[in-house]
Design a protein around this motif. Sequence first.
Motif, mmCIF file in Angstrom:
data_model
loop_
_atom_site.group_PDB
_atom_site.id
_atom_site.type_symbol
_atom_site.label_atom_id
_atom_site.label_comp_id
_atom_site.label_asym_id
_atom_site.label_seq_id
_atom_site.Cartn_x
_atom_site.Cartn_y
_atom_site.Cartn_z
ATOM 1 N N PRO A 132 8.033 9.352 -3.479
ATOM 2 C CA PRO A 132 9.268 10.135 -3.297
ATOM 3 C C PRO A 132 9.936 9.925 -1.947
ATOM 4 O O PRO A 132 11.172 9.965 -1.840
ATOM 5 N N ALA A 133 9.161 9.709 -0.873
ATOM 6 C CA ALA A 133 9.740 9.587 0.468
ATOM 7 C C ALA A 133 10.735 8.443 0.564
ATOM 8 O O ALA A 133 11.683 8.496 1.356
ATOM 9 N N ILE A 134 10.557 7.403 -0.247
ATOM 10 C CA ILE A 134 11.465 6.255 -0.177
ATOM 11 C C ILE A 134 12.871 6.660 -0.585
ATOM 12 O O ILE A 134 13.853 6.303 0.080
ATOM 13 N N LEU B 207 12.336 -4.404 -5.075
ATOM 14 C CA LEU B 207 11.001 -3.958 -4.646
ATOM 15 C C LEU B 207 11.032 -2.491 -4.254
ATOM 16 O O LEU B 207 10.188 -1.688 -4.703
ATOM 17 N N TRP B 208 12.011 -2.102 -3.423
ATOM 18 C CA TRP B 208 12.045 -0.723 -2.931
ATOM 19 C C TRP B 208 12.501 0.255 -4.014
ATOM 20 O O TRP B 208 12.065 1.414 -4.028
ATOM 21 N N ILE B 209 13.343 -0.199 -4.935
ATOM 22 C CA ILE B 209 13.721 0.672 -6.054
ATOM 23 C C ILE B 209 12.494 0.966 -6.908
ATOM 24 O O ILE B 209 12.255 2.108 -7.316
ATOM 25 N N ARG B 210 11.693 -0.058 -7.179
ATOM 26 C CA ARG B 210 10.492 0.124 -7.998
ATOM 27 C C ARG B 210 9.486 1.035 -7.309
ATOM 28 O O ARG B 210 8.981 1.986 -7.919
ATOM 29 N N GLN C 24 -0.386 6.369 6.826
ATOM 30 C CA GLN C 24 -0.689 6.831 5.470
ATOM 31 C C GLN C 24 0.428 6.458 4.495
ATOM 32 O O GLN C 24 0.174 5.997 3.377
ATOM 33 N N LEU C 25 1.685 6.648 4.931
ATOM 34 C CA LEU C 25 2.808 6.324 4.058
ATOM 35 C C LEU C 25 2.896 4.824 3.842
ATOM 36 O O LEU C 25 3.159 4.357 2.720
#
Length: 359
Positions: A267-269, A258-261, A152-153
């Motif tokens: 929120p989990a990131i 990419l991951w910052i965006r 799901q994530l």
Amino acid sequence: MAVGSAQADVQALVQLMHAMNVEPEELLAAARPQNVPTFEEFMRLVRAAASPGLQRSYKSYWDRIVECWGGRRLNEPTPREVGELLEHIRANALRRRTHVDGAGAVCNLYYALLRVYRFAIDQEVLSSRQDPMPKVPRPRSAKSQRHALSPQLYQEIVRTAVGTGRDPRLDGLILRFHLETAARTGGALNLRPMDLDPERLLVTLREKGSIQRLQPVSRTLMRALLDHAEERGARDKASPLFRFRDGRPLTKRRYETLWIRVGKYVPAIGEENISMHWLRHTTLTWVERNFGVAVAVAYAGHSAGLSLWRGVTAHYVKASLEEVATALQALTGEPHPLAAHWSWSAAALEVHPLQEAGR
């Protein structure tokens, strides 16, 4: 001087050397004039002797050593000063999104300095007694908090990446590539058109230490990689495959942005510092749960010695490329030409030599 007196003096000196754990060669070396080079002078030799892989790994840390100690001679720093340098590096480590209190920078500097002193001893520039590193506690690596993502994530991450960026096709492609192959970031950045084998659905990955390995991929991913290379100008077979819209090769920075965006929407990131490497954990965990440790080790490109087994058994249960392809086939739901189409069962033993002999 009487002969007996001289012998007694020599014997006393030998006993003193034994008590101090000093070898005669060390006394002779100490008596000779020494011209110990500075770190700045000696680092040129260290760099020249290092392999390309080591140069890439330690370049920035050797630069920092020269920056801090360039004018000092190799035999000057004490163990306490080495410890102070490590703490200085920790305090000034670059705080990336996934940092862990500078622990990685400290470990890397420790091993970079360790290589400098080992090379100095090998080249007989220093004696082993002049090496401060044995008295410096080895820094502990930070315990990894990474684990497999839930389906799901992962789906939420993909939808957000594709739905919020300026280059959704690139975002979707690299996420799919890393999930299927469990490749490290370097595996994608080093990928070239010549590394694609469309007939056997294989890609050649070149990751840590320039080690190469064949990795099965789905037909869907292979087609997407070929289209991407053609559309974005990667026509030189030896050039980087992954590219921006303007044809420039992809960079590590692109992964971070990419991951910052995506982290602004998921929120989990931010809470768990999720990065692309988590997809490697996700895939390998799924492979291990469904196909066992041996296949997971092969899927990851690890040597058998790094497997969870500790002993001779690991040499007998290595997984084949066909087994990795079979795991990929189950993961993607697409048939793979190299997947195993056989299995050991009672049916495989129907015609057994012992049975035949008994008839």
